[in-house]
Write an enzyme that holds these catalytic residues in place. Structure first.
Site, PDB file in Angstrom:
ATOM      1  N   GLY A 170      18.260 -31.462  20.086  1.00  0.00           N
ATOM      2  CA  GLY A 170      18.980 -32.079  21.192  1.00  0.00           C
ATOM      3  C   GLY A 170      19.481 -31.038  22.178  1.00  0.00           C
ATOM      4  N   ASP A 216      19.137 -27.725   8.618  1.00  0.00           N
ATOM      5  CA  ASP A 216      18.167 -28.648   8.013  1.00  0.00           C
ATOM      6  C   ASP A 216      16.745 -28.102   7.991  1.00  0.00           C
ATOM      7  OD1 ASP A 216      20.206 -30.430   7.692  1.00  0.00           O
ATOM      8  OD2 ASP A 216      19.693 -31.665   9.417  1.00  0.00           O
TER       9      ASP A 216
END
Length: 825
Positions: A170, A216
């Site tokens: 993002g 992640d």
């Protein structure tokens, strides 16, 4: 041509290694002659800008150098580029970034200031800190046109025309949108009269580069994201601690780890810690029978006597019907169906915290340097780049291409196209999933027919290294699954001659993933102590395949055994060497098992030593490392700890070098802010020189330092060989060990097809598994010799040697040793 003004910000969720990025970007940019700025609180800081630009007593803020460029010491830099460097040495604001209030006892403040000029020393020591010292925030304002308009104005106000963004997909998408809109934003600001014509012309284009900060590891087109290795460390530390209590009470533990759309953390933790079952979003279990499948696997483990059960659930785990799978749900199934005393542990934000591991210091440093290079080379026509890594190579890829592929994974999962989701992950992800099931599944019937089954000998050779036991466990589990018989040879070739050979069981190796050293025992003796007797033992035990896990001695042993094939028929079997040594000195391979564990042990020790040195202020610690005749640990350790000098066997030590080292330390300490000198590290490989010993160098520094600095020494010794193996070494161990087994199966089948009574093994069936660049490659041992320096027990080419120049660059050694510098020490 005016110098580039470059800013760096961190955005989205924090991750360990972000501070290393900021440090590397600031230092690399200053070395390239750029002005460097940091943006506090991510994109929100760009939007807010510097609304209250005040200094002491409400006066307008001026960047105050702790070292005046007109001082007698600095005048000595005139006539060289060192003067420009000293001008950027220290702005004094970096210290404020550590203060949560933004206030300083001296009266300086960062309140109301979000775009801050920083110098070289303002970021020193940052890479050992977790999180992000410049702050991060998810800015809703920046998502609006008005927000981006304000951000553009604030950047132009400071004259900034290049931006490094470290964040998730993002954040990187926001950076690319900002760059695409930049020309129209400039035009709009000019039309509204908020900027001048001159500013509009000067800042017509914006340069942007992205680095992926995400625990992640969910970005495509890069093997690792910044912060993922450290997060995996935190998870594995927690599971390793849980293992002991689970075993004590014969309990089951269900652990929830982070990973909304990516199961990397859950998968790698499962492989590293020997979990019984895992749930990841990319490869969901069947919605109708996953509970049966899980219970069947776990019950089979309990039936053979396993006392503990570990199940790992990614927070984004779901089944094939896209129904979420929750940790509490798994716990209830294990309790009700299997009667297990089950507990749930949600690790949460503990996964984000803590000091960065060695890999999250080295890779972000290399990526930060590459980011600056990419900005300097950027033109209005080049795309925005993302700096990533493939195996051992720093790469540049088009930013939006990587973001697009990343989002395709989530889309594929939402469309139940799980095969596509797996294909969009890197090959190692797929291999690791296959490896997990190969080592976690206990089959009721062997997979291979009887005539293809082997008696496999496993031996550890050389010095102990983290990951040896994990590799052995993976090989044993795979053997049993296929129908092979694994045999442990204890204490190397001496143990073979003493008949220290026994059959290994599935349960017997269960806890070996977390054990350091060598459970089989090891020594440095080569098979030529009595080659005929070794051949007789091979024949006595009827070995069909042989795997050696070890360092340079294992490579040398394989060479001797391959040469012995012409005299001893029992050596005509597949034989492989899996490199495992903290020295990382096996030719052609870029990584050996144990080297990452050793680097982390060195980082932990040096962090403690540097803390002691800093507490004593002006103190230099000369730290002696292991590594034999290979300088890998010393060089990469210096890069990971911020050492200012490193000595290796490859470069040696001479009087001119020591003279320059003393000169560098004197000038460096002379320019430290009064009362704020820091402790510094010097790393020396144990055999860098037979004459210039660690004690001698330490005493020399102490004598020459005078009133400027003191010196002490520390020898890390065998602490670098011990400890729990790092997750990286465990993952590599499983991956490479299973490849070794597949290689031996392939060659065993080919040899069995020979119709001659005396079967001959081809030269390529005796090989070393190597990591080269972006691939895993098999190299016949006969081809390895030309790449080996047999006398010094290392390869003829060291890929990491180039990083010694980076170690020196990150402490500005060339600038401090510039001609004419420091006539007044």
């Amino acid at each position: 041509m005016s110098k580039m003004k470059l800013a760096v910000l961190t955005s989205g969720g924090d991750s360990a290694g972000m501070n290393a990025v900021v440090r590397a970007v600031v230092k690399a940019a200053i070395l390239k002659g750029c002005e460097t700025w940091i943006v506090r609180e991510g994109y929100e800081g760009l939007v807010r800008g510097n609304s209250t630009d005040v200094h002491k007593s409400g006066e307008p803020h001026k960047h105050s150098h702790s070292v005046s460029v007109t001082s007698p010491r600095v005048k000595a830099f005139e006539g060289s580029d060192a003067e420009s460097f000293v001008h950027n040495l220290r702005y004094g604001d970096g210290e404020l970034l550590r203060d949560g209030t933004g206030d300083h006892p001296g009266g300086r403040t960062l309140k109301g200031r979000y775009i801050v000029r920083v110098g070289w020393d303002d970021v020193r020591g940052w890479f050992s800190e977790g999180g992000t010292l410049i702050g991060t925030a998810r800015s809703a304002t920046f998502r609006t046109h008005e927000g981006r308009l304000d951000a553009a104005k604030n950047m132009m106000k400071e004259g900034i025309d290049a931006l490094v963004v470290c964040g998730g997909d993002g954040s990187l998408t926001g950076a690319d949108v900002f760059r695409a809109e930049w020309p129209s934003l400039v035009q709009e600001l000019k039309t509204e009269g908020r900027i001048t014509e001159e500013q509009a012309v000067k800042h017509a284009h914006l340069k942007i580069v992205g680095l992926v900060g995400s625990i992640d590891n969910d970005m495509s087109m890069t093997d690792l994201t910044i912060g993922a290795p450290t997060a995996l460390h935190r998870i594995c530390e927690s599971i390793d601690n849980i293992n002991s209590t689970a075993y004590s009470h014969s309990r089951a533990f269900v652990l929830e780890v982070m990973g909304r759309h990516c199961g990397w953390l859950a998968l790698m933790a499962g492989v590293s810690c020997g979990a019984d079952f895992i749930f990841i979003p990319e490869s969901p279990p069947d919605a109708d029978n996953w509970a049966d499948e899980m219970c069947k696997m776990i019950q089979s483990h309990r039936d053979v006597g396993k006392r503990k059960t570990i199940v790992i659930v990614a927070e984004g785990a779901l089944d094939t019907k896209l129904q979420p799978i929750r940790a509490d749900q798994v716990k209830d199934i294990l309790s009700e169906r299997l009667g297990l005393d089950t507990r749930v542990t949600t690790l949460g934000h503990t996964q984000r915290g803590g000091r960065p591991c060695a890999m999250d210091r080295i890779l972000p440093t290399l990526q930060g340097v590459e980011a600056v290079e990419a900005l300097l080379e950027a033109t209005p026509d080049t795309p925005s780049y993302m700096i990533g890594v493939r195996e051992n190579k720093i790469t540049r890829v088009p930013l939006m291409e990587a973001v697009k592929m990343t989002r395709e994974v989530a889309q594929a999962i939402s469309e139940k196209d799980f095969e596509k989701a797996m294909s969009l992950r890197d090959p190692e992800f797929v291999e690791s999933l296959e490896g997990f099931y190969s080592t976690a599944t206990l089959e009721s019937e062997p997979k291979l027919p009887h005539h293809l089954r082997m008696r496999v000998a496993i031996m550890h050779v050389g010095a102990p290294a983290g990951g040896m036991n994990a590799a052995t466990r993976a090989a044993v589990r795979y053997c049993i699954r296929q129908g092979h018989k694994p045999f442990a040879i204890h204490n190397g070739f001496v143990g073979l001659l003493d008949d220290l050979v026994h059959h290994l069981s599935w349960l017997g190796v269960d806890n070996w993933m977390t054990r350091g050293g060598s459970e089989l025992g090891t020594n440095r003796k080569l098979p030529d102590i009595d080659l005929g007797a070794v051949a007789a033992k091979f024949q006595q035990y009827n070995f069909h395949a042989f795997i050696m896990i070890g360092g340079f001695e294992a490579f040398n042993s394989l060479r001797i055994l391959e040469q012995g094939r012409k005299h001893y028929p029992s050596f005509n079997i597949p034989m492989v060497h899996l490199p495992a040594t903290i020295s990382n000195n096996v030719p052609l391979t870029e990584f050996s098992l144990g080297s990452d564990t050793s680097l982390n042990a060195l980082v932990d020790a040096c962090d403690a030593i540097k803390q002691s040195a800093s507490a004593s202020r002006n103190r230099v610690f000369v730290v002696e490392t292991q590594g034999g005749m290979c300088g890998y640990i010393a060089t990469m350790g210096a890069l990971a700890t911020g050492a200012c000098i490193v000595y290796t066997p490859e470069r040696g030590i001479d009087l001119d070098m020591l003279r320059n080292d003393v000169k560098f330390l004197k000038r460096r300490y002379a320019l430290d802010a009064k009362g704020k000198a820091e402790g510094r590290l010097v790393l020396r490989n144990e055999v860098a020189s037979n004459v210039y010993t660690t004690e001698m160098i330490q005493k020399m520094f102490k004598e020459e330092g005078g009133s400027l600095f003191d010196s002490r020494s520390a020898s890390l010794g065998h602490t670098l060989q011990g400890g729990i193996p790092s997750p990286t070494d465990r993952i590599r161990a499983v991956r490479l060990s299973l490849k070794c087994m597949a290689f031996m199966e392939e060659h065993h089948q080919a040899i069995q097809k020979q119709h001659t009574r005396s079967k001959q093994a081809p030269p390529e069936s005796a090989a070393v598994i190597t990591i080269q660049g972006t691939s895993v490659t098999w190299v016949p041992v006969t081809d390895m010799v030309e790449h080996a320096d047999m006398k010094n027990r290392r390869g003829t080419h060291a890929w990491w040697d180039q990083h010694q120049e980076l170690v020196e660059a990150m402490v500005a050694r060339p600038q401090f040793l510039a001609k004419g510098v420091g006539k007044k020490e």
